[in-house]
Design a protein around this motif. Structure first.
Motif, PDB file in Angstrom:
ATOM      1  N   GLU A  81       0.795  -1.279   0.118  1.00  0.00           N
ATOM      2  CA  GLU A  81       0.139   0.046  -0.297  1.00  0.00           C
ATOM      3  C   GLU A  81       0.850   1.260   0.023  1.00  0.00           C
ATOM      4  OE1 GLU A  81      -2.306  -3.571   1.193  1.00  0.00           O
ATOM      5  OE2 GLU A  81      -0.330  -2.571   2.192  1.00  0.00           O
ATOM      6  N   ALA A  82       1.836   1.158   0.967  1.00  0.00           N
ATOM      7  CA  ALA A  82       2.849   2.432   0.743  1.00  0.00           C
ATOM      8  C   ALA A  82       3.462   2.684  -0.588  1.00  0.00           C
ATOM      9  CB  ALA A  82       3.646   2.293   2.019  1.00  0.00           C
ATOM     10  N   ALA A  83       3.922   1.543  -1.156  1.00  0.00           N
ATOM     11  CA  ALA A  83       4.598   1.691  -2.446  1.00  0.00           C
ATOM     12  C   ALA A  83       3.507   2.164  -3.663  1.00  0.00           C
ATOM     13  CB  ALA A  83       5.222   0.292  -2.738  1.00  0.00           C
ATOM     14  N   GLU A  84       2.236   1.420  -3.478  1.00  0.00           N
ATOM     15  CA  GLU A  84       1.191   2.115  -4.419  1.00  0.00           C
ATOM     16  C   GLU A  84       1.237   3.474  -4.001  1.00  0.00           C
ATOM     17  OE1 GLU A  84      -2.994   0.790  -6.207  1.00  0.00           O
ATOM     18  OE2 GLU A  84      -2.184  -0.239  -4.434  1.00  0.00           O
ATOM     19  N   GLU A  85       0.971   4.189  -3.217  1.00  0.00           N
ATOM     20  CA  GLU A  85       0.780   5.385  -2.900  1.00  0.00           C
ATOM     21  C   GLU A  85       2.123   6.398  -3.441  1.00  0.00           C
ATOM     22  OE1 GLU A  85       0.303   6.318   1.275  1.00  0.00           O
ATOM     23  OE2 GLU A  85      -1.834   5.356   1.465  1.00  0.00           O
ATOM     24  N   LEU A  86       3.054   5.930  -3.231  1.00  0.00           N
ATOM     25  CA  LEU A  86       4.287   6.726  -4.112  1.00  0.00           C
ATOM     26  C   LEU A  86       4.150   6.548  -5.423  1.00  0.00           C
ATOM     27  CD1 LEU A  86       6.994   5.242  -1.514  1.00  0.00           C
ATOM     28  CD2 LEU A  86       6.156   7.573  -1.754  1.00  0.00           C
ATOM     29  N   ALA A  87       3.777   5.363  -5.868  1.00  0.00           N
ATOM     30  CA  ALA A  87       3.782   5.158  -7.716  1.00  0.00           C
ATOM     31  C   ALA A  87       2.694   6.077  -8.096  1.00  0.00           C
ATOM     32  CB  ALA A  87       3.221   3.834  -7.956  1.00  0.00           C
ATOM     33  N   LYS A  88       1.549   6.208  -7.211  1.00  0.00           N
ATOM     34  CA  LYS A  88       0.519   7.350  -7.624  1.00  0.00           C
ATOM     35  C   LYS A  88       1.083   8.678  -7.665  1.00  0.00           C
ATOM     36  CE  LYS A  88      -3.415   4.386  -6.590  1.00  0.00           C
ATOM     37  NZ  LYS A  88      -4.518   3.991  -5.647  1.00  0.00           N
ATOM     38  N   ALA A  89       1.835   8.906  -6.856  1.00  0.00           N
ATOM     39  CA  ALA A  89       2.309  10.286  -6.611  1.00  0.00           C
ATOM     40  C   ALA A  89       3.272  10.772  -7.656  1.00  0.00           C
ATOM     41  CB  ALA A  89       2.942  10.624  -5.308  1.00  0.00           C
ATOM     42  N   GLY A  90       3.901   9.809  -8.516  1.00  0.00           N
ATOM     43  CA  GLY A  90       4.650   9.929  -9.599  1.00  0.00           C
ATOM     44  C   GLY A  90       6.178   9.486  -9.271  1.00  0.00           C
ATOM     45  N   ALA A  91       6.487   8.920  -8.287  1.00  0.00           N
ATOM     46  CA  ALA A  91       7.791   8.198  -8.119  1.00  0.00           C
ATOM     47  C   ALA A  91       8.439   7.577  -9.299  1.00  0.00           C
ATOM     48  CB  ALA A  91       7.701   7.577  -6.558  1.00  0.00           C
ATOM     49  N   ASP A  92       9.529   7.535  -9.430  1.00  0.00           N
ATOM     50  CA  ASP A  92      10.036   6.984 -10.712  1.00  0.00           C
ATOM     51  C   ASP A  92      10.789   5.568 -10.028  1.00  0.00           C
ATOM     52  OD1 ASP A  92       9.840   9.248 -12.895  1.00  0.00           O
ATOM     53  OD2 ASP A  92      10.914  10.103 -11.207  1.00  0.00           O
ATOM     54  N   ILE A  93      11.208   5.826  -8.784  1.00  0.00           N
ATOM     55  CA  ILE A  93      12.060   4.621  -8.122  1.00  0.00           C
ATOM     56  C   ILE A  93      11.316   4.547  -6.683  1.00  0.00           C
ATOM     57  CG2 ILE A  93      14.160   3.901  -7.475  1.00  0.00           C
ATOM     58  CD1 ILE A  93      15.661   5.761  -9.513  1.00  0.00           C
ATOM     59  N   VAL A  94      11.167   3.300  -6.264  1.00  0.00           N
ATOM     60  CA  VAL A  94      10.600   3.347  -4.854  1.00  0.00           C
ATOM     61  C   VAL A  94      11.735   2.663  -3.766  1.00  0.00           C
ATOM     62  CG1 VAL A  94       8.939   2.094  -3.217  1.00  0.00           C
ATOM     63  CG2 VAL A  94       8.113   2.954  -5.470  1.00  0.00           C
ATOM     64  N   ALA A  95      11.982   3.252  -2.895  1.00  0.00           N
ATOM     65  CA  ALA A  95      13.020   2.642  -2.017  1.00  0.00           C
ATOM     66  C   ALA A  95      12.330   2.041  -0.780  1.00  0.00           C
ATOM     67  CB  ALA A  95      13.997   3.868  -1.446  1.00  0.00           C
ATOM     68  N   LEU A  96      12.748   0.951  -0.382  1.00  0.00           N
ATOM     69  CA  LEU A  96      12.344   0.225   0.807  1.00  0.00           C
ATOM     70  C   LEU A  96      13.348  -0.337   1.792  1.00  0.00           C
ATOM     71  CD1 LEU A  96      11.561  -3.402  -0.038  1.00  0.00           C
ATOM     72  CD2 LEU A  96      12.004  -1.827  -1.984  1.00  0.00           C
ATOM     73  N   ASP A  97      13.072  -0.597   2.938  1.00  0.00           N
ATOM     74  CA  ASP A  97      14.111  -1.365   3.707  1.00  0.00           C
ATOM     75  C   ASP A  97      14.105  -2.884   3.300  1.00  0.00           C
ATOM     76  OD1 ASP A  97      14.791  -2.941   6.214  1.00  0.00           O
ATOM     77  OD2 ASP A  97      14.443  -1.090   7.347  1.00  0.00           O
ATOM     78  N   CYS A  98      15.415  -3.233   2.985  1.00  0.00           N
ATOM     79  CA  CYS A  98      15.359  -4.503   2.612  1.00  0.00           C
ATOM     80  C   CYS A  98      16.298  -5.497   3.531  1.00  0.00           C
ATOM     81  CB  CYS A  98      16.132  -4.763   1.205  1.00  0.00           C
ATOM     82  SG  CYS A  98      14.862  -4.785  -0.214  1.00  0.00           S
ATOM     83  N   THR A  99      16.358  -5.123   4.831  1.00  0.00           N
ATOM     84  CA  THR A  99      16.682  -6.155   6.011  1.00  0.00           C
ATOM     85  C   THR A  99      15.838  -6.744   6.435  1.00  0.00           C
ATOM     86  OG1 THR A  99      16.081  -4.603   7.846  1.00  0.00           O
ATOM     87  CG2 THR A  99      17.984  -3.638   6.808  1.00  0.00           C
ATOM     88  N   PRO A 100      16.565  -8.026   6.952  1.00  0.00           N
ATOM     89  CA  PRO A 100      15.243  -9.173   7.433  1.00  0.00           C
ATOM     90  C   PRO A 100      14.786  -8.784   8.852  1.00  0.00           C
ATOM     91  CG  PRO A 100      17.524  -9.543   8.053  1.00  0.00           C
ATOM     92  CD  PRO A 100      17.649  -8.235   7.329  1.00  0.00           C
ATOM     93  N   ARG A 101      14.918  -7.487   9.276  1.00  0.00           N
ATOM     94  CA  ARG A 101      14.221  -7.117  10.527  1.00  0.00           C
ATOM     95  C   ARG A 101      12.740  -7.263  10.506  1.00  0.00           C
ATOM     96  NH1 ARG A 101      16.604  -1.338  11.935  1.00  0.00           N
ATOM     97  NH2 ARG A 101      15.736  -1.044   9.545  1.00  0.00           N
ATOM     98  N   GLU A 102      12.248  -7.394  11.615  1.00  0.00           N
ATOM     99  CA  GLU A 102      10.802  -7.517  11.902  1.00  0.00           C
ATOM    100  C   GLU A 102      10.159  -6.284  11.141  1.00  0.00           C
ATOM    101  OE1 GLU A 102       7.373  -7.274  15.623  1.00  0.00           O
ATOM    102  OE2 GLU A 102       9.374  -7.309  15.879  1.00  0.00           O
ATOM    103  N   ARG A 103       8.861  -6.479  10.705  1.00  0.00           N
ATOM    104  CA  ARG A 103       8.176  -5.461   9.982  1.00  0.00           C
ATOM    105  C   ARG A 103       6.707  -5.599  10.215  1.00  0.00           C
ATOM    106  NH1 ARG A 103      10.632  -4.741   4.890  1.00  0.00           N
ATOM    107  NH2 ARG A 103      12.339  -5.669   5.706  1.00  0.00           N
ATOM    108  N   ARG A 104       5.991  -4.593  10.136  1.00  0.00           N
ATOM    109  CA  ARG A 104       4.451  -4.697   9.999  1.00  0.00           C
ATOM    110  C   ARG A 104       4.183  -4.227   8.645  1.00  0.00           C
ATOM    111  NH1 ARG A 104       1.126  -3.699  14.271  1.00  0.00           N
ATOM    112  NH2 ARG A 104       2.977  -4.608  15.340  1.00  0.00           N
ATOM    113  N   GLY A 105       4.032  -5.455   7.605  1.00  0.00           N
ATOM    114  CA  GLY A 105       3.680  -4.993   6.274  1.00  0.00           C
ATOM    115  C   GLY A 105       4.135  -6.421   5.485  1.00  0.00           C
ATOM    116  N   ASP A 106       4.921  -6.084   4.344  1.00  0.00           N
ATOM    117  CA  ASP A 106       4.953  -7.380   3.420  1.00  0.00           C
ATOM    118  C   ASP A 106       6.509  -7.532   3.485  1.00  0.00           C
ATOM    119  OD1 ASP A 106       2.482  -7.872   2.039  1.00  0.00           O
ATOM    120  OD2 ASP A 106       2.678  -5.606   1.693  1.00  0.00           O
ATOM    121  N   ALA A 107       6.932  -8.858   3.296  1.00  0.00           N
ATOM    122  CA  ALA A 107       8.421  -9.195   3.074  1.00  0.00           C
ATOM    123  C   ALA A 107       8.907  -8.488   1.990  1.00  0.00           C
ATOM    124  CB  ALA A 107       8.462 -10.672   2.816  1.00  0.00           C
TER     125      ALA A 107
END
Length: 225
Positions: A81-107
């Motif tokens: 959902e967070a990534a999709e909001e950025l795409a709709k806003a016009g982001a060309d590239i989406v950055a995300l935390d790619c560590t294996p740490r605990e998260r509330r969301g998607d792997a």
């Protein structure tokens, strides 16, 4: 997918926390324009509104969405959902935390596939260790960035300078472009990242946070014997 960020280029992180006098899309949009005029090749911005504002500069925008959850260490674009909001806003590239740490969301591997295959955008993987960089390449990230080195529990305490050793190790092993980020507070240090093998360098605080720059000067003067 083409690589949008030019080699040997400067990416400026245009971000301001809510308690910062420069917080808000109008200020960040102006920062992006100033960065463009100064020679930047890309912008990193937080949140849909700031991404939209920074697009006016005409440079590739790396969008992140900081979603904070108590007790959960991962907050950089933790869900589809967070990534999709950025795409709709016009982001060309989406950055995300790619560590294996605990998260509330998607792997992270799920997010990388979703961003590339469903949203059709490039992926900027924020990592903190060599093994995380290897994993991010296997996931299919377009760029791998040392953003989180010194900011995860297992890479603390945070060193004063950037993690040039991590950049060199990743660049010598991986075919994915490595982006240097984290504590590059002088032009000379930024240049050293390229020497270590970085594709590009992200600089934030020392360009777009005058409060912290002022604090550094003031503290240095106050410490005079």
């Amino acid at each position: 997918m083409s690589v949008l960020l030019k080699r040997d280029g400067l990416i400026v992180s245009c971000q301001a926390r809510a308690d910062n006098p420069l917080h808000g899309p109008s200020f960040m949009g102006a920062m992006a324009l100033a960065a463009r005029d100064g020679g930047a090749v890309g912008i990193r911005a937080n949140g849909a509104q700031d991404v939209q504002a920074c697009k006016a500069a005409g440079l590739p925008v790396i969008g992140i969405s900081k979603v904070f959850t108590d007790g959960v260490p991962v907050y950089i674009t933790p869900s589809r959902e967070a990534a999709e909001e950025l795409a709709k806003a016009g982001a060309d590239i989406v950055a995300l935390d790619c560590t294996p740490r605990e998260r509330r969301g998607d792997a992270p591997e799920t997010l990388v596939r979703y961003i590339r295959n469903d949203l059709g955008l490039e992926v900027f993987a924020d990592i903190s260790t060599f093994d995380e960089g290897l994993a991010a390449e296997q996931m299919g990230a377009t760029y791998i960035s040392t953003t989180l080195s010194g900011y995860t529990s297992y890479t603390e305490p945070k060193p004063e300078g950037p993690d040039l050793a991590l950049i060199e190790a990743l660049a010598s092993r991986l075919s994915t472009p490595i982006v240097a980020e984290g504590r590059f507070n002088t032009p000379q240090l930024a240049r050293s990242a390229l020497v270590a093998g970085a594709h590009a360098v992200v600089v934030g605080t020392m360009i777009t946070n005058p409060r912290e720059i002022t604090r550094a000067f003031a503290q240095s003067l106050a410490a005079r014997p």
